[in-house]
Design a protein around this motif. Structure first.
Motif, PDB file in Angstrom:
ATOM      1  N   ALA A   9     -11.354   4.532  13.715  1.00 23.28           N
ATOM      2  CA  ALA A   9     -10.153   3.550  13.895  1.00 23.28           C
ATOM      3  C   ALA A   9      -9.310   4.172  12.763  1.00 23.28           C
ATOM      4  N   ASP A  10      -8.548   5.328  13.327  1.00 18.86           N
ATOM      5  CA  ASP A  10      -7.394   5.883  12.374  1.00 18.86           C
ATOM      6  C   ASP A  10      -6.355   6.408  13.339  1.00 18.86           C
ATOM      7  N   SER A  11      -5.298   7.348  12.945  1.00 22.63           N
ATOM      8  CA  SER A  11      -4.146   7.402  13.671  1.00 22.63           C
ATOM      9  C   SER A  11      -4.262   8.783  14.537  1.00 22.63           C
ATOM     10  N   ASP A  12      -5.358   9.667  14.042  1.00 24.07           N
ATOM     11  CA  ASP A  12      -5.406  11.128  14.826  1.00 24.07           C
ATOM     12  C   ASP A  12      -5.461  11.076  16.221  1.00 24.07           C
ATOM     13  N   SER A  13      -6.093  10.274  16.631  1.00 27.74           N
ATOM     14  CA  SER A  13      -6.425  10.439  18.244  1.00 27.74           C
ATOM     15  C   SER A  13      -5.127  10.072  18.811  1.00 27.74           C
ATOM     16  N   LEU A  14      -4.250   8.725  18.462  1.00 26.10           N
ATOM     17  CA  LEU A  14      -2.937   8.422  18.961  1.00 26.10           C
ATOM     18  C   LEU A  14      -1.848   9.629  18.925  1.00 26.10           C
ATOM     19  N   LEU A  15      -2.004  10.051  17.735  1.00 23.52           N
ATOM     20  CA  LEU A  15      -0.920  11.176  17.394  1.00 23.52           C
ATOM     21  C   LEU A  15      -1.088  12.392  18.451  1.00 23.52           C
ATOM     22  N   ASP A  58       0.935  -1.238   0.033  1.00 26.39           N
ATOM     23  CA  ASP A  58      -0.024   0.162  -0.035  1.00 26.39           C
ATOM     24  C   ASP A  58       0.890   1.308  -0.133  1.00 26.39           C
ATOM     25  N   LEU A  59       0.902   2.122  -1.157  1.00 29.53           N
ATOM     26  CA  LEU A  59       1.397   3.187  -1.431  1.00 29.53           C
ATOM     27  C   LEU A  59       0.333   4.462  -1.131  1.00 29.53           C
ATOM     28  N   PHE A  60      -0.789   4.105  -0.719  1.00 30.71           N
ATOM     29  CA  PHE A  60      -1.671   5.183  -0.413  1.00 30.71           C
ATOM     30  C   PHE A  60      -1.786   5.657   0.946  1.00 30.71           C
ATOM     31  N   ASN A  61      -1.585   4.520   2.045  1.00 29.93           N
ATOM     32  CA  ASN A  61      -1.361   4.845   3.400  1.00 29.93           C
ATOM     33  C   ASN A  61       0.290   4.824   3.547  1.00 29.93           C
ATOM     34  N   THR A  62       0.830   5.850   3.658  1.00 35.22           N
ATOM     35  CA  THR A  62       2.210   5.822   3.826  1.00 35.22           C
ATOM     36  C   THR A  62       2.571   6.136   5.285  1.00 35.22           C
ATOM     37  N   LYS A  63       1.605   6.113   6.037  1.00 34.09           N
ATOM     38  CA  LYS A  63       2.058   6.067   7.543  1.00 34.09           C
ATOM     39  C   LYS A  63       2.846   5.072   8.118  1.00 34.09           C
ATOM     40  N   PRO A  64       3.617   5.207   9.139  1.00 33.49           N
ATOM     41  CA  PRO A  64       4.425   4.291   9.872  1.00 33.49           C
ATOM     42  C   PRO A  64       3.381   3.088  10.575  1.00 33.49           C
ATOM     43  N   PRO A  65       3.941   1.966  10.983  1.00 31.84           N
ATOM     44  CA  PRO A  65       2.630   1.005  11.059  1.00 31.84           C
ATOM     45  C   PRO A  65       2.259   0.947  12.679  1.00 31.84           C
ATOM     46  N   LEU A  66       2.752   2.108  13.435  1.00 33.33           N
ATOM     47  CA  LEU A  66       2.427   1.747  14.879  1.00 33.33           C
ATOM     48  C   LEU A  66       0.805   1.606  15.211  1.00 33.33           C
ATOM     49  N   THR A  67      -0.007   2.468  14.507  1.00 31.35           N
ATOM     50  CA  THR A  67      -1.314   2.407  14.798  1.00 31.35           C
ATOM     51  C   THR A  67      -1.857   1.054  14.366  1.00 31.35           C
ATOM     52  N   ASN A  68      -1.464   0.471  13.236  1.00 33.11           N
ATOM     53  CA  ASN A  68      -1.757  -0.968  13.055  1.00 33.11           C
ATOM     54  C   ASN A  68      -1.357  -1.951  13.942  1.00 33.11           C
ATOM     55  N   TRP A  69      -0.070  -1.921  14.528  1.00 32.49           N
ATOM     56  CA  TRP A  69       0.416  -2.663  15.785  1.00 32.49           C
ATOM     57  C   TRP A  69      -0.580  -2.579  16.786  1.00 32.49           C
ATOM     58  N   ALA A  84       5.252   9.392  18.374  1.00 32.09           N
ATOM     59  CA  ALA A  84       4.311  10.268  17.481  1.00 32.09           C
ATOM     60  C   ALA A  84       4.810  10.143  15.967  1.00 32.09           C
ATOM     61  N   PHE A  85       6.079  10.260  15.795  1.00 34.85           N
ATOM     62  CA  PHE A  85       6.576  10.219  14.510  1.00 34.85           C
ATOM     63  C   PHE A  85       6.296   8.721  13.873  1.00 34.85           C
ATOM     64  N   ALA A  86       6.451   7.725  14.635  1.00 34.79           N
ATOM     65  CA  ALA A  86       6.113   6.388  14.216  1.00 34.79           C
ATOM     66  C   ALA A  86       4.560   6.019  14.052  1.00 34.79           C
ATOM     67  N   THR A  87       3.891   7.046  14.300  1.00 33.76           N
ATOM     68  CA  THR A  87       2.288   6.930  14.376  1.00 33.76           C
ATOM     69  C   THR A  87       1.802   7.882  13.107  1.00 33.76           C
ATOM     70  N   LYS A  88       2.307   9.014  12.773  1.00 33.80           N
ATOM     71  CA  LYS A  88       2.122   9.873  11.648  1.00 33.80           C
ATOM     72  C   LYS A  88       3.071  10.696  11.136  1.00 33.80           C
ATOM     73  N   LEU A 138      15.148   4.469  15.477  1.00 36.62           N
ATOM     74  CA  LEU A 138      13.667   3.656  15.441  1.00 36.62           C
ATOM     75  C   LEU A 138      13.129   4.128  13.895  1.00 36.62           C
ATOM     76  N   ASN A 139      13.054   5.437  13.837  1.00 37.06           N
ATOM     77  CA  ASN A 139      12.326   5.805  12.642  1.00 37.06           C
ATOM     78  C   ASN A 139      12.879   5.568  11.600  1.00 37.06           C
ATOM     79  N   ILE A 140      14.389   5.644  11.225  1.00 33.60           N
ATOM     80  CA  ILE A 140      14.918   5.520  10.241  1.00 33.60           C
ATOM     81  C   ILE A 140      14.802   3.987   9.881  1.00 33.60           C
TER      82      ILE A 140
END
Length: 344
Positions: free
Chosen positions: A140-146, A63-74, A179-183, A223-225
């Motif tokens: 169920a998305d990333s903004d609240s975690l961010l 998926d190159l549409f959702n390019t956010k890091p995977p923390l939310t999905n974890w 936060a960077f690993a989230t969004k 971590l983020n790199i």
């Protein structure tokens, strides 16, 4: 007789009950929303099926549409494993993050300033539609975690400024890292405020030239790199996508999300913070004229947090309604202040 600690404990219990009715009740009573919420749901399902924990897949392909890091999905995957693949499991991470944001804000204000001000701030936050409604605390998305991770980072930054405890620098950078690993880039939008405040307080050199900053920034980069590199290995072209498409949102229109410069301000005034907007103006003025030095200092920094963040997302060409969610904890404290002063 109740001690101060016991009193605060009972206040937190009361706040948790209120949070339950506002944030958690009937969390799974509506279907998965189109676009981002359903996109995250599919990404998490495919992660569970294919075992690729550092990449996101959609319909069996990278998926190159959702390019956010995977923390939310974890985090979603943990709840799916416990509760099954359903709306409740997928939305609980956002709801818990919103609840923790309210509690964190309440504890910071009550312990460092005033219990009444803490309660008023929590109530304003829980009644702000920009914090509670669609694409925020209950979806169920990333903004609240961010929002939670940035709030935690900014509170540790404030504690460092107010208390001069250098250990808070490391904790600040830990939450910026998460936060960077989230969004990704959204985690860095408060960076100009950090620089302004550090220069103003004459703490920039002290902030950077110490072991806690070096340790924290090393962890951030490692971590983020690492997450970006592992995604690139599985999905060639990912780095190019995040460098040119995602970072370019500030200069280019992405997916036809182009709005006027006053888009976020208008939304705050009309819907997302409408009932509290007048108090927000009053609280901002108190930042200039408050007679209490520590309160004035806090309000001044929170006004700066809010103004700079709002300015950055407003000058960005690509705009989406929920990009302002990280603002609401700071707006709530500012808006609550005039009522707190009057009640005191």
């Amino acid at each position: 007789m109740l001690t101060g600690t016991n009193k605060n404990y009972y206040h937190q219990i009361g706040l948790l009950v209120l949070i339950y009715f506002v944030v958690f009740i009937k969390l799974d009573s509506f279907h998965m929303r189109w676009w981002d919420e359903s996109m995250f749901a599919v990404n998490t399902y495919e992660m569970m099926e294919n075992g690729k924990y550092f990449s996101l897949y959609f319909d069996g392909t990278p998926d190159l549409f959702n390019t956010k890091p995977p923390l939310t999905n974890w985090v979603q995957l943990i709840f799916v494993k416990c509760l099954g693949y359903n709306e409740l499991a997928l939305r609980l991470p956002s709801a818990i993050a919103a609840a923790l944001s309210v509690l964190l804000l309440f504890n910071f204000i009550s312990k460092n300033f005033n219990l009444l001000w803490a309660w008023l701030s929590a109530l304003v936050l829980l009644t702000s539609s920009g914090f509670i409604t669609f694409h925020t605390a209950r979806t169920a998305d990333s903004d609240s975690l961010l929002t939670f991770f940035l709030l935690a980072a900014n509170i540790y930054f404030l504690k460092y400024i107010l208390q001069n405890n250098k250990r808070h620098i490391f904790l600040f950078l830990i939450f910026i890292t998460i936060a960077f690993a989230t969004k990704m880039y959204a985690a860095l939008l408060f960076a100009p405020v950090y620089l302004i405040v550090l220069v103003q307080q004459k703490k920039l050199k002290e902030f950077i030239l110490n072991k806690f900053f070096i340790l924290g920034i090393s962890l951030f980069l490692l971590l983020n790199i690492g997450l970006i590199y592992l995604r690139e290995l599985d999905t060639p072209g990912y780095i190019q996508q995040i460098l040119f498409k995602d970072a370019g949102r500030i200069f280019n229109v992405v997916e036809d999300h182009e709005e006027s410069a006053g888009f976020y301000f208008y939304n705050l005034f009309t819907t997302r913070f409408s009932i509290w907007f007048v108090l927000l103006i009053g609280g901002s003025l108190f930042a200039l004229y408050s007679e209490t030095k520590t309160e004035k200092r806090l309000l001044s920094i929170l006004v700066l947090f809010s103004f700079i963040y709002l300015l950055i997302i407003s000058i960005s060409i690509t705009k989406l309604t929920w990009y302002d969610m990280p603002l609401y904890p700071y707006l709530a404290v500012i808006a609550a202040y005039p009522v707190y002063v009057l009640m005191e």
